[in-house]
Design a protein around this motif. Structure first.
Motif, PDB file in Angstrom:
ATOM      1  N   CYS A  78       0.805  -1.203   0.269  1.00  0.00           N
ATOM      2  CA  CYS A  78      -0.130   0.054  -0.220  1.00  0.00           C
ATOM      3  C   CYS A  78       0.808   1.106  -0.169  1.00  0.00           C
ATOM      4  N   GLY A  79       2.045   1.448   0.679  1.00  0.00           N
ATOM      5  CA  GLY A  79       2.406   2.900   0.535  1.00  0.00           C
ATOM      6  C   GLY A  79       3.570   2.405  -0.564  1.00  0.00           C
ATOM      7  N   ALA A  80       3.863   1.386  -0.541  1.00  0.00           N
ATOM      8  CA  ALA A  80       4.793   1.372  -2.057  1.00  0.00           C
ATOM      9  C   ALA A  80       3.760   1.801  -3.479  1.00  0.00           C
ATOM     10  N   ALA A  81       2.198   1.240  -3.811  1.00  0.00           N
ATOM     11  CA  ALA A  81       1.172   1.663  -4.503  1.00  0.00           C
ATOM     12  C   ALA A  81       0.687   3.692  -4.369  1.00  0.00           C
ATOM     13  N   GLN A  82       0.881   4.206  -2.845  1.00  0.00           N
ATOM     14  CA  GLN A  82       0.350   5.514  -2.883  1.00  0.00           C
ATOM     15  C   GLN A  82       1.518   6.595  -3.109  1.00  0.00           C
ATOM     16  N   MET A  83       2.797   6.140  -3.281  1.00  0.00           N
ATOM     17  CA  MET A  83       4.440   6.642  -2.510  1.00  0.00           C
ATOM     18  C   MET A  83       4.481   7.085  -1.585  1.00  0.00           C
ATOM     19  N   VAL A  84       3.770   6.294  -1.070  1.00  0.00           N
ATOM     20  CA  VAL A  84       3.530   6.825   0.503  1.00  0.00           C
ATOM     21  C   VAL A  84       5.151   6.410   1.364  1.00  0.00           C
ATOM     22  N   ASP A  85       6.106   6.456   1.548  1.00  0.00           N
ATOM     23  CA  ASP A  85       7.794   6.780   2.158  1.00  0.00           C
ATOM     24  C   ASP A  85       7.845   5.656   3.333  1.00  0.00           C
ATOM     25  N   SER A  86       6.921   6.390   4.181  1.00  0.00           N
ATOM     26  CA  SER A  86       6.946   6.667   5.555  1.00  0.00           C
ATOM     27  C   SER A  86       6.043   5.199   5.597  1.00  0.00           C
ATOM     28  N   LEU A  87       5.061   5.051   5.126  1.00  0.00           N
ATOM     29  CA  LEU A  87       4.095   3.721   5.496  1.00  0.00           C
ATOM     30  C   LEU A  87       5.044   2.437   5.132  1.00  0.00           C
ATOM     31  N   SER A  88       5.224   2.425   3.589  1.00  0.00           N
ATOM     32  CA  SER A  88       5.822   1.496   3.374  1.00  0.00           C
ATOM     33  C   SER A  88       7.198   0.988   4.768  1.00  0.00           C
ATOM     34  N   ALA A  89       7.926   1.772   5.517  1.00  0.00           N
ATOM     35  CA  ALA A  89       8.895   1.921   6.627  1.00  0.00           C
ATOM     36  C   ALA A  89       8.069   1.678   7.777  1.00  0.00           C
ATOM     37  N   LEU A 118      11.779  -0.562  18.409  1.00  0.00           N
ATOM     38  CA  LEU A 118      12.646   0.488  18.252  1.00  0.00           C
ATOM     39  C   LEU A 118      12.734   1.524  16.763  1.00  0.00           C
ATOM     40  N   LEU A 119      11.776   0.520  15.954  1.00  0.00           N
ATOM     41  CA  LEU A 119      11.458   0.944  14.307  1.00  0.00           C
ATOM     42  C   LEU A 119      10.411   2.150  14.172  1.00  0.00           C
ATOM     43  N   LEU A 120       9.752   2.984  15.365  1.00  0.00           N
ATOM     44  CA  LEU A 120       8.842   3.308  15.411  1.00  0.00           C
ATOM     45  C   LEU A 120       9.387   4.928  15.758  1.00  0.00           C
ATOM     46  N   PHE A 121      10.046   4.714  16.416  1.00  0.00           N
ATOM     47  CA  PHE A 121      11.974   6.178  16.748  1.00  0.00           C
ATOM     48  C   PHE A 121      11.581   5.728  15.867  1.00  0.00           C
ATOM     49  N   ALA A 122      12.647   5.311  14.842  1.00  0.00           N
ATOM     50  CA  ALA A 122      13.753   5.069  13.538  1.00  0.00           C
ATOM     51  C   ALA A 122      13.141   5.345  12.525  1.00  0.00           C
ATOM     52  N   THR A 123      11.790   5.272  12.197  1.00  0.00           N
ATOM     53  CA  THR A 123      10.425   5.727  11.053  1.00  0.00           C
ATOM     54  C   THR A 123       9.840   7.180  11.169  1.00  0.00           C
ATOM     55  N   PRO A 124      10.663   7.894   9.766  1.00  0.00           N
ATOM     56  CA  PRO A 124      10.581   9.369   9.614  1.00  0.00           C
ATOM     57  C   PRO A 124       8.948   9.112   9.925  1.00  0.00           C
ATOM     58  N   MET A 125       8.275  10.429   9.903  1.00  0.00           N
ATOM     59  CA  MET A 125       6.410  10.974  10.225  1.00  0.00           C
ATOM     60  C   MET A 125       6.705  11.414   8.468  1.00  0.00           C
ATOM     61  N   PRO A 126       5.916  12.520   7.338  1.00  0.00           N
ATOM     62  CA  PRO A 126       5.752  11.659   6.392  1.00  0.00           C
ATOM     63  C   PRO A 126       5.873  13.850   7.152  1.00  0.00           C
ATOM     64  N   MET A 127       6.037  14.823   6.180  1.00  0.00           N
ATOM     65  CA  MET A 127       6.937  16.024   6.647  1.00  0.00           C
ATOM     66  C   MET A 127       5.384  16.537   6.525  1.00  0.00           C
ATOM     67  N   GLY A 128       4.725  16.761   6.028  1.00  0.00           N
ATOM     68  CA  GLY A 128       3.400  17.204   6.545  1.00  0.00           C
ATOM     69  C   GLY A 128       1.956  17.141   7.718  1.00  0.00           C
ATOM     70  N   PHE A 129       2.744  15.758   8.063  1.00  0.00           N
ATOM     71  CA  PHE A 129       2.335  15.334   9.832  1.00  0.00           C
ATOM     72  C   PHE A 129       3.161  16.077  10.599  1.00  0.00           C
ATOM     73  N   THR A 130       4.946  15.941  10.449  1.00  0.00           N
ATOM     74  CA  THR A 130       5.335  16.377  11.260  1.00  0.00           C
ATOM     75  C   THR A 130       5.666  17.604  11.088  1.00  0.00           C
TER      76      THR A 130
END
Length: 147
Positions: A78-89, A118-130
């Motif tokens: 889903c992340g790849a299809a929507q091009m949402v890198d943070s979801l893929s990560a 720790l993966l939750l803290f390692a995965t950057p959130m989308p810039m719009g959300f941040t």
């Protein structure tokens, strides 16, 4: 262990190569996730500290791990299809949990789960959300100062 690595962990590493590269690139931007490069060292330190406890637990592969692995792979798709890198990560958390459960069992998964979190803290959130969170926090600070 070599067969497990070749059958599960190496394909996982290859499949998530672009997500791991994206995470690394975001870490190197030096903005919100400059702590990111420390997380693999923290994870390795924690796992090293848990090694005796992990070895004392017998490996008991659990087929229910396919559910976690499947969930992670669907989120990745889903992340790849929507091009949402943070979801893929972020899907890495489910995928890694599923692979650990499939290869090592539930008890070992429970032992290393804090490291997987720790993966939750390692995965950057989308810039719009941040950016939105930062804006709202500034608004709260301004309102508090005015009051």
């Amino acid at each position: 262990m070599r067969r497990l690595f070749l059958a599960f962990y190496l394909p996982l590493l290859i499949a998530y190569g672009d997500s791991l590269q994206w995470i690394w690139d975001r870490w190197m931007q030096g903005e919100y996730y400059s702590h990111g490069p420390l997380l693999p060292f923290v994870a390795a330190f924690v796992i090293y500290g848990l090694r005796n406890r992990l070895l004392a637990i017998p490996a008991a592969p659990d087929l229910r791990g396919w559910w976690l692995l499947g969930t992670g792979l669907v989120l990745r798709a889903c992340g790849a299809a929507q091009m949402v890198d943070s979801l893929s990560a972020a899907s890495l958390m489910f995928t890694v949990s599923g692979v650990v459960m499939l290869t090592l069992g539930v008890q070992r998964l429970k032992t290393v789960f804090p490291v997987i979190m720790l993966l939750l803290f390692a995965t950057p959130m989308p810039m719009g959300f941040t950016g939105r969170i930062a804006f709202e926090l500034k608004e709260v600070a301004v309102d508090g100062a005015v009051t």
